[in-house]
Design a protein around this motif. Sequence first.
Motif, mmCIF file in Angstrom:
data_model
loop_
_atom_site.group_PDB
_atom_site.id
_atom_site.type_symbol
_atom_site.label_atom_id
_atom_site.label_comp_id
_atom_site.label_asym_id
_atom_site.label_seq_id
_atom_site.Cartn_x
_atom_site.Cartn_y
_atom_site.Cartn_z
ATOM 1 N N ALA A 1 1.034 -1.036 0.062
ATOM 2 C CA ALA A 1 0.001 -0.025 0.020
ATOM 3 C C ALA A 1 0.840 0.907 -0.088
ATOM 4 C CB ALA A 1 -0.839 -0.087 1.208
ATOM 5 N N ILE A 2 2.322 1.111 0.076
ATOM 6 C CA ILE A 2 3.117 2.452 0.301
ATOM 7 C C ILE A 2 4.192 2.067 -0.809
ATOM 8 C CG2 ILE A 2 4.488 3.605 1.844
ATOM 9 C CD1 ILE A 2 2.922 2.356 4.103
ATOM 10 N N GLU A 3 4.614 3.143 -1.389
ATOM 11 C CA GLU A 3 5.585 3.004 -2.226
ATOM 12 C C GLU A 3 6.799 3.865 -1.569
ATOM 13 O OE1 GLU A 3 5.951 3.503 -6.881
ATOM 14 O OE2 GLU A 3 6.234 5.468 -5.772
ATOM 15 N N ARG A 4 8.054 3.629 -1.650
ATOM 16 C CA ARG A 4 9.194 4.133 -0.915
ATOM 17 C C ARG A 4 10.291 4.365 -2.058
ATOM 18 N NH1 ARG A 4 13.654 2.984 1.504
ATOM 19 N NH2 ARG A 4 13.484 0.930 0.876
ATOM 20 N N ASP A 5 10.453 5.627 -2.015
ATOM 21 C CA ASP A 5 11.497 6.290 -2.892
ATOM 22 C C ASP A 5 12.733 6.267 -2.157
ATOM 23 O OD1 ASP A 5 13.463 7.184 -4.752
ATOM 24 O OD2 ASP A 5 11.701 8.396 -5.747
ATOM 25 N N GLN A 6 13.898 5.628 -2.195
ATOM 26 C CA GLN A 6 15.143 5.683 -1.407
ATOM 27 C C GLN A 6 15.813 6.887 -1.633
ATOM 28 O OE1 GLN A 6 15.944 4.240 1.252
ATOM 29 N NE2 GLN A 6 17.716 5.521 1.222
ATOM 30 N N GLY A 7 15.752 7.287 -3.315
ATOM 31 C CA GLY A 7 16.451 8.599 -3.420
ATOM 32 C C GLY A 7 15.865 9.820 -2.706
ATOM 33 N N LYS A 8 14.772 9.902 -2.282
ATOM 34 C CA LYS A 8 14.143 10.987 -1.636
ATOM 35 C C LYS A 8 14.211 10.940 -0.108
ATOM 36 C CE LYS A 8 10.890 11.738 -5.351
ATOM 37 N NZ LYS A 8 9.348 11.652 -5.797
ATOM 38 N N CYS A 9 14.579 9.971 0.338
ATOM 39 C CA CYS A 9 14.443 9.834 1.899
ATOM 40 C C CYS A 9 15.767 10.454 2.440
ATOM 41 C CB CYS A 9 14.533 8.179 2.253
ATOM 42 S SG CYS A 9 14.861 7.972 3.949
ATOM 43 N N ILE A 10 15.625 11.346 3.537
ATOM 44 C CA ILE A 10 16.679 11.977 4.148
ATOM 45 C C ILE A 10 17.101 11.419 5.413
ATOM 46 C CG2 ILE A 10 16.151 14.277 2.796
ATOM 47 C CD1 ILE A 10 14.730 15.000 5.553
#
Length: 675
Positions: free
Chosen positions: A606-615
């Motif tokens: 249910a959740i997409e995680r974008d590693q590049g945007k994670c701070i």
Amino acid sequence: MDTINLTVNGISLSGHEGETILQTAQRAGIEIPTLCNDESVEHYGGCGLCVVELEGTAKLLRACSTLVSDGMVVHTDSPRIRQSRKIALELLMSDHEGDCRGPCTLKCPAGTDCMGYVQAIGRGDCREAVRIIKDTLPMPATIGRICPHPCEEACRRRLVEEPISIARLKSYAADVVLRSPDPWKPTVSPPSGKTVGIIGGGPAGLSAAYYLALKGHKVTIADAMPQMGGMLRYGIPGYRLPKQVLDREISDIAELGVEFINNYRIGKDETFAGFRARYDAVIIAIGAWTGTRIDCAGQELRGVFGGIDFLREVNLGHRPDIGERVAVVGGGNTAMDACRTAIRLGAEDVRVIYRRTRSEMPAQDEEINEAAEEGVKFEFLSAPEEIIGRNGAVSSLRIRKMELGEPDAGGRRAPRPIPGATEELDVDSVILALGQTTNVSGFEDIVLSRKGTIAADEHTFSTNIEGVFAIGDATNGGADIAVAACGEGHRAAGVIDAWLRGIDLPYRKPYVSEREVTAKMYSDKEVIPRASMAKRDPGERRHDFRQIELGLTTEQAEREGRRCLNCGCHDYEQCRLIRYANTMRIEPERIKGDKHPGYTERKLEAIERDQGKCILCGLCMRVCEEVAGEGILGLVGRGFSTVIKPEFNDPRAIAVCRDCLKCVKACPTGALRAL
Ligand code: SF4
Ligand code: SF4
Ligand code: SF4
């Protein structure tokens, strides 16, 4: 609860025992930036943005983890604090990989949210598409028909097969909404009591008028021509832009209360000082209506026309005597408009004379192809040497044959004459379509640029005279495409509205994060060809000025909208990271380093995680643990390779997350997205 008295930025505040400086300040409406703090979880102190100064303490302290105490004197803003926050944010941004906006939007000179409206059309919602477009561009039916669409050059769909037909989708949506019984209308602010006079009713002036009128200002446009529209009306042939489309969009601007004065010329009807005195602010948007002269003998002969003058005459309903054999000198879109207009006026032999080759022609490919289909011939690597006359009228044109030299530093190959190689073409007229300059007579007190255009500040649009602004083709770099003039009109309206309210708010191009991409990243995308718009047959259309494009069908437009790759960030409007990056004017290029790659994963379905945007602020993890009571997310890896993610594909976690999504709401960036 004991009350604690402290001072923040010189204001006496009351805090509570156990409360942090951040909490007390926030309660009092004092903003201290933070990315990793959330009221619902324990403080973390990870982002480093909330630093403040405490009198009597040498070090900067984190407001999120420093408890208030009696007599504290706190400062939340100083050069030292700003510098510290800026460095912290630059460090975070230096490892941030994401596209804030689609490359289409970044390339659009008006900054139109192409992704937003293309996708709205894909959902069949043209009204929403027009609402989105009109945030930055007031004339979508007009611009969508004529724009050379730099957005499409940048469209990522190119990496799959062909760019989205962004410009024609714009005019499609606008046409649908204009035809509807209840067209979309913008909201107009209450009257401000301020007046704005605009000289010039072309794309720049009309756009500025639209956005200033929306802000409640009383706007008047004065224009030298019989009707409004400027180059849109008098420079663009009707087969590309039907006058009734332009009329309709201009009447929408008039409906906002904008007053039009036509056949009015500064210097003839009134002095500029007289005009200036009647308004609180004045905008000069007079365009560039004077054709550039070239070094070629015979330009005084009857039958020699400037490209813009020729198009203006035809658009005024006149029929200049061009004869049967016409040479059009130039390789830009004005040259294409001129040669195709000459064909429509009945010329038998129309030749375009261009000094480089076809691949260097600045005109759009589409325009060149359509001109060739209509019977225009091209003489490449040719430059006019002399226009030869008989009895005061053009009889022939001598052209010099050219060759391209070695590429210069910029890779451009300059044309140079081949010694002794000339040719004489029998022609009845010569149209010189070589660019335009501006005529500033009547504006004697205005300071000009070295190019002879009006010098206007690029951030404030102000001229040397207080309260006088200048925009569009008449300023700085000179003539550009119509959508650039519209964009400037929109940006200037924002600055001038603020100025009228006593606020100094120069326009600054927003800082955005951009992602490097390759075709390989899109290798799993299905190939879907670009919608091809039906056009009238060249044999038929070359005889009249009726529109040649027949428009996209609903099915074509919606399918085209669904081809969009959704390149921009879903969180752009809410993202605190980019908001702070802009308010703090960061320069992340000062701190370059490795970046976490921008891949996405959907382990939690249910959740997409974008590693590049994670701070790595850890907020999602703490919310999951402390608020949701689940502890599904955790830190994985060490050092630079650390990421936050669920450790395994747990079916129970997947079900829980689907009903929770608290981490998505807490994330201060666009790293998490609910699917
Ligand atoms: S998370 Fe924020 S900064 Fe990053 S791409 Fe999205 S909008 Fe831009
Ligand atoms: S695919 Fe869509 S979002 Fe991406 S550049 Fe093209 S129009 Fe813009
Ligand atoms: S995904 Fe989690 S750690 Fe990454 S930015 Fe969002 S809230 Fe912070």
